[in-house]
Scaffold this motif. Structure first.
Motif, PDB file in Angstrom:
ATOM      1  N   GLY A  77       0.842  -1.121  -0.058  1.00  0.00           N
ATOM      2  CA  GLY A  77       0.005  -0.069   0.139  1.00  0.00           C
ATOM      3  C   GLY A  77       0.819   1.120  -0.043  1.00  0.00           C
ATOM      4  O   GLY A  77       0.539   2.146  -0.829  1.00  0.00           O
ATOM      5  N   VAL A  78       1.919   1.196   0.767  1.00  0.00           N
ATOM      6  CA  VAL A  78       2.722   2.487   1.066  1.00  0.00           C
ATOM      7  C   VAL A  78       3.532   2.804  -0.524  1.00  0.00           C
ATOM      8  O   VAL A  78       3.583   3.844  -0.822  1.00  0.00           O
ATOM      9  CB  VAL A  78       3.830   2.283   2.078  1.00  0.00           C
ATOM     10  CG1 VAL A  78       4.908   3.418   1.889  1.00  0.00           C
ATOM     11  CG2 VAL A  78       3.109   2.282   3.150  1.00  0.00           C
ATOM     12  N   LEU A  79       4.045   1.572  -1.240  1.00  0.00           N
ATOM     13  CA  LEU A  79       4.491   1.575  -2.397  1.00  0.00           C
ATOM     14  C   LEU A  79       3.606   2.302  -3.395  1.00  0.00           C
ATOM     15  O   LEU A  79       4.059   3.386  -4.138  1.00  0.00           O
ATOM     16  CB  LEU A  79       5.029   0.241  -2.887  1.00  0.00           C
ATOM     17  CG  LEU A  79       6.350  -0.357  -1.848  1.00  0.00           C
ATOM     18  CD1 LEU A  79       6.493  -1.844  -2.571  1.00  0.00           C
ATOM     19  CD2 LEU A  79       7.326   0.625  -2.089  1.00  0.00           C
ATOM     20  N   LEU A 111      13.108   5.752  12.433  1.00  0.00           N
ATOM     21  CA  LEU A 111      12.744   6.529  11.491  1.00  0.00           C
ATOM     22  C   LEU A 111      11.919   7.670  11.927  1.00  0.00           C
ATOM     23  O   LEU A 111      12.249   8.855  11.833  1.00  0.00           O
ATOM     24  CB  LEU A 111      12.022   6.220  10.426  1.00  0.00           C
ATOM     25  CG  LEU A 111      12.879   5.083   9.568  1.00  0.00           C
ATOM     26  CD1 LEU A 111      12.167   4.310   8.396  1.00  0.00           C
ATOM     27  CD2 LEU A 111      13.910   5.904   8.784  1.00  0.00           C
ATOM     28  N   LEU A 112      10.976   7.576  12.879  1.00  0.00           N
ATOM     29  CA  LEU A 112       9.833   8.554  13.055  1.00  0.00           C
ATOM     30  C   LEU A 112      10.585   9.368  14.552  1.00  0.00           C
ATOM     31  O   LEU A 112      10.290  10.694  14.666  1.00  0.00           O
ATOM     32  CB  LEU A 112       8.729   7.982  13.704  1.00  0.00           C
ATOM     33  CG  LEU A 112       7.929   7.336  12.899  1.00  0.00           C
ATOM     34  CD1 LEU A 112       6.871   6.423  13.416  1.00  0.00           C
ATOM     35  CD2 LEU A 112       7.637   8.007  11.675  1.00  0.00           C
ATOM     36  N   MET A 113      11.381   8.694  15.368  1.00  0.00           N
ATOM     37  CA  MET A 113      11.922   9.500  16.459  1.00  0.00           C
ATOM     38  C   MET A 113      12.748  10.675  16.095  1.00  0.00           C
ATOM     39  O   MET A 113      13.040  11.676  16.791  1.00  0.00           O
ATOM     40  CB  MET A 113      12.567   8.472  17.445  1.00  0.00           C
ATOM     41  CG  MET A 113      11.533   7.746  18.525  1.00  0.00           C
ATOM     42  SD  MET A 113      10.959   9.191  19.703  1.00  0.00           S
ATOM     43  CE  MET A 113       9.717   8.042  20.957  1.00  0.00           C
ATOM     44  N   THR A 114      13.708  10.439  15.026  1.00  0.00           N
ATOM     45  CA  THR A 114      14.517  11.518  14.506  1.00  0.00           C
ATOM     46  C   THR A 114      13.817  12.524  13.830  1.00  0.00           C
ATOM     47  O   THR A 114      14.810  13.414  13.268  1.00  0.00           O
ATOM     48  CB  THR A 114      15.534  10.649  13.461  1.00  0.00           C
ATOM     49  OG1 THR A 114      14.863   9.697  12.758  1.00  0.00           O
ATOM     50  CG2 THR A 114      16.512   9.523  14.611  1.00  0.00           C
ATOM     51  N   LEU A 115      12.750  12.663  13.679  1.00  0.00           N
ATOM     52  CA  LEU A 115      12.063  13.749  12.953  1.00  0.00           C
ATOM     53  C   LEU A 115      11.651  14.939  13.861  1.00  0.00           C
ATOM     54  O   LEU A 115      11.124  15.935  13.345  1.00  0.00           O
ATOM     55  CB  LEU A 115      10.907  13.280  12.418  1.00  0.00           C
ATOM     56  CG  LEU A 115      11.162  12.231  11.098  1.00  0.00           C
ATOM     57  CD1 LEU A 115       9.582  11.631  10.624  1.00  0.00           C
ATOM     58  CD2 LEU A 115      11.648  13.061   9.869  1.00  0.00           C
ATOM     59  N   GLN A 145      10.593  10.192   5.085  1.00  0.00           N
ATOM     60  CA  GLN A 145      10.935   9.446   6.411  1.00  0.00           C
ATOM     61  C   GLN A 145       9.830   9.174   7.070  1.00  0.00           C
ATOM     62  O   GLN A 145       9.629   8.273   7.799  1.00  0.00           O
ATOM     63  CB  GLN A 145      11.969  10.110   7.194  1.00  0.00           C
ATOM     64  CG  GLN A 145      12.540   9.498   8.316  1.00  0.00           C
ATOM     65  CD  GLN A 145      13.782  10.242   8.792  1.00  0.00           C
ATOM     66  OE1 GLN A 145      14.426  11.081   8.041  1.00  0.00           O
ATOM     67  NE2 GLN A 145      14.047  10.195  10.141  1.00  0.00           N
ATOM     68  N   ALA A 146       8.865   9.999   7.127  1.00  0.00           N
ATOM     69  CA  ALA A 146       7.611   9.847   8.132  1.00  0.00           C
ATOM     70  C   ALA A 146       6.568   8.859   7.495  1.00  0.00           C
ATOM     71  O   ALA A 146       6.107   7.997   8.076  1.00  0.00           O
ATOM     72  CB  ALA A 146       6.881  11.442   8.037  1.00  0.00           C
ATOM     73  N   VAL A 147       6.615   9.096   6.117  1.00  0.00           N
ATOM     74  CA  VAL A 147       5.612   7.865   5.470  1.00  0.00           C
ATOM     75  C   VAL A 147       6.082   6.480   5.611  1.00  0.00           C
ATOM     76  O   VAL A 147       5.511   5.607   5.751  1.00  0.00           O
ATOM     77  CB  VAL A 147       5.600   7.997   3.971  1.00  0.00           C
ATOM     78  CG1 VAL A 147       4.840   7.063   3.180  1.00  0.00           C
ATOM     79  CG2 VAL A 147       4.716   9.408   3.893  1.00  0.00           C
ATOM     80  N   LEU A 148       7.489   6.228   5.270  1.00  0.00           N
ATOM     81  CA  LEU A 148       8.348   5.144   5.519  1.00  0.00           C
ATOM     82  C   LEU A 148       8.251   4.397   7.023  1.00  0.00           C
ATOM     83  O   LEU A 148       8.062   3.347   7.330  1.00  0.00           O
ATOM     84  CB  LEU A 148       9.670   4.978   5.049  1.00  0.00           C
ATOM     85  CG  LEU A 148       9.582   5.266   3.522  1.00  0.00           C
ATOM     86  CD1 LEU A 148      11.300   5.329   3.005  1.00  0.00           C
ATOM     87  CD2 LEU A 148       9.214   4.182   2.909  1.00  0.00           C
ATOM     88  N   GLY A 149       8.479   5.550   8.025  1.00  0.00           N
ATOM     89  CA  GLY A 149       8.615   4.957   9.371  1.00  0.00           C
ATOM     90  C   GLY A 149       7.085   4.529   9.817  1.00  0.00           C
ATOM     91  O   GLY A 149       6.905   3.490  10.326  1.00  0.00           O
ATOM     92  N   ALA A 156       4.868   3.474   7.998  1.00  0.00           N
ATOM     93  CA  ALA A 156       4.308   2.196   7.212  1.00  0.00           C
ATOM     94  C   ALA A 156       4.954   0.856   7.819  1.00  0.00           C
ATOM     95  O   ALA A 156       4.428  -0.101   7.919  1.00  0.00           O
ATOM     96  CB  ALA A 156       4.871   2.161   5.706  1.00  0.00           C
ATOM     97  N   ALA A 157       6.215   1.009   8.244  1.00  0.00           N
ATOM     98  CA  ALA A 157       6.942  -0.171   9.024  1.00  0.00           C
ATOM     99  C   ALA A 157       6.232  -0.409  10.097  1.00  0.00           C
ATOM    100  O   ALA A 157       6.065  -1.661  10.520  1.00  0.00           O
ATOM    101  CB  ALA A 157       8.610   0.185   8.917  1.00  0.00           C
ATOM    102  N   ALA A 158       6.262   0.800  10.929  1.00  0.00           N
ATOM    103  CA  ALA A 158       5.601   0.438  12.478  1.00  0.00           C
ATOM    104  C   ALA A 158       4.295   0.033  12.393  1.00  0.00           C
ATOM    105  O   ALA A 158       3.746  -0.814  13.240  1.00  0.00           O
ATOM    106  CB  ALA A 158       6.062   1.676  13.413  1.00  0.00           C
ATOM    107  N   VAL A 159       3.451   1.043  12.052  1.00  0.00           N
ATOM    108  CA  VAL A 159       2.003   0.833  11.908  1.00  0.00           C
ATOM    109  C   VAL A 159       1.540  -0.368  11.015  1.00  0.00           C
ATOM    110  O   VAL A 159       0.533  -1.415  11.486  1.00  0.00           O
ATOM    111  CB  VAL A 159       1.067   1.992  11.258  1.00  0.00           C
ATOM    112  CG1 VAL A 159      -0.209   1.652  10.978  1.00  0.00           C
ATOM    113  CG2 VAL A 159       1.506   3.084  12.180  1.00  0.00           C
ATOM    114  N   GLY A 160       2.285  -1.055   9.833  1.00  0.00           N
ATOM    115  CA  GLY A 160       2.081  -2.148   9.177  1.00  0.00           C
ATOM    116  C   GLY A 160       2.102  -3.380  10.176  1.00  0.00           C
ATOM    117  O   GLY A 160       1.324  -4.079  10.029  1.00  0.00           O
ATOM    118  N   ALA A 161       3.361  -3.097  10.779  1.00  0.00           N
ATOM    119  CA  ALA A 161       3.732  -4.613  11.674  1.00  0.00           C
ATOM    120  C   ALA A 161       2.556  -4.553  12.754  1.00  0.00           C
ATOM    121  O   ALA A 161       2.144  -5.658  13.108  1.00  0.00           O
ATOM    122  CB  ALA A 161       5.082  -4.401  12.262  1.00  0.00           C
TER     123      ALA A 161
END
Length: 333
Positions: free
Chosen positions: A130-132, A207-211, A238-242, A244-249
């Protein structure tokens, strides 16, 4: 009391509350195990039933409540800061709906009957796909508005495909399983689910914490942030990928649990001085508190009916969302 001291108190209180709820989550369950015995069993070398219940049932459930809640709270705070909109939440970019569609495909096709981990793996694959698609639709130079529109389009399509699967399902038991999964729950999860989700969640959290610094600059506006040296494209990616990885999991493991990413950052924003960099860790702790507390409540108020976690968060979150929309309408433009 200075702002820094007040912020330290807020973080300390949230951390203490998270720890207390985590321990309470370990002690609550249908098996009549005393509090001291339940905690001692986690550190015991015995191989009895109490140790098995604590290590294989309650510990993974408490860990997942902590991880899922922190993910939803953190990602909600990042998206609200990135989009500069208090109504933003992780489902806005299509991650939750895509993960749900992946899980539905696994159930509908019967993969879950031959491979127990097919459901979380399919949900995770759905979230990444979905993110891709969102990134492909928005393009490398897509604006925030374009990403939102792409996310809405992906969410709508994934929702339509999920409805189609339910509509055409020849097996009522598969439809029932799909419906129950979509309601969100942490029941019957094991340490395997924890290990499966943890790498993706950790990568997303990093990814998200470094924003924080970039989101602080964005409160001054896009032009001002760019003049301060913030790479807006990189921040957005970075926000979108972070997310996607965290919420997707998280969705792959627990199903769809809504409103945590919407409610928690909004409640904690006044306590953190309104700075996104301070809101991020507070929202992660606040999200963990909300999911752990909700999971404890569903075990207490209806232990024999398997009340779903997503149902309870929706009951709390929906009225809050209505109030938030009403407050936004009354606020000056």
């Amino acid at each position: 009391m200075t702002a820094n001291h007040r912020y330290a108190v807020v973080i300390g209180a949230l951390a203490a509350l998270t720890l207390a709820l985590f321990v309470l989550s370990l002690a609550v369950g249908p098996a009549a195990i005393g509090f001291t015995d339940s905690i001692a069993a986690l550190f015991s070398n015995k191989a009895d039933a109490v140790v098995l219940i604590m290590r294989e049932v309650r510990l993974p459930r408490a860990l997942l409540g902590l991880m899922v809640g922190a993910t939803l709270g953190l990602s909600g705070a990042v998206l609200q800061g990135l989009l500069r909109n208090p109504l933003a939440e992780p489902g806005l970019i299509g991650v939750s709906a895509s993960a749900s569609l992946g899980a539905v495909i696994a159930i509908y096709s019967g993969l879950t009957l031959v491979f127990p981990l097919a459901l979380p793996l399919a949900a995770l694959g759905g979230a990444l796909a979905g993110v891709l698609v969102v990134q492909a639709l928005a393009g490398t130079r897509g604006s925030v508005l374009t990403i939102i529109l792409a996310g809405v389009a992906v969410s709508t399509f994934a929702g339509a495909m999920t409805s189609l699967a339910l509509n055409l399902s020849p097996n009522p038991f598969a439809s029932l399983e799909i419906m129950f999964w979509m309601l969100g729950s942490l029941t019957d999860r094991s340490m395997t689910h924890v290990w499966l989700a943890a790498p993706f969640m950790l990568a997303g959290w990093v990814l998200l914490m470094t924003l924080g610094k970039a989101l602080d600059a964005l409160t001054l506006g896009s032009d001002s942030a760019a003049s301060l040296g913030i790479d807006l494209r990189r921040t957005q990616m970075q926000a979108v990928l972070g997310t996607a990885a965290a919420v997707g999991a998280a969705t792959a493991i627990s199903g769809a649990i809504g409103f945590v990413g919407l409610v928690v950052p909004h409640l904690l924003r006044p306590l953190t001085g309104g700075l996104p960099s301070r809101l991020l860790p507070a929202s992660a702790l606040g999200g963990a508190c909300m999911v752990l507390a909700a999971d404890i409540v569903v075990r207490i108020i209806a232990p024999e009916r398997d009340l779903k976690l997503g149902v309870l968060t929706a009951i709390v979150g929906a009225p809050f969302f209505l109030w938030l929309v009403y407050a936004q309408r009354r606020s000056p433009a």
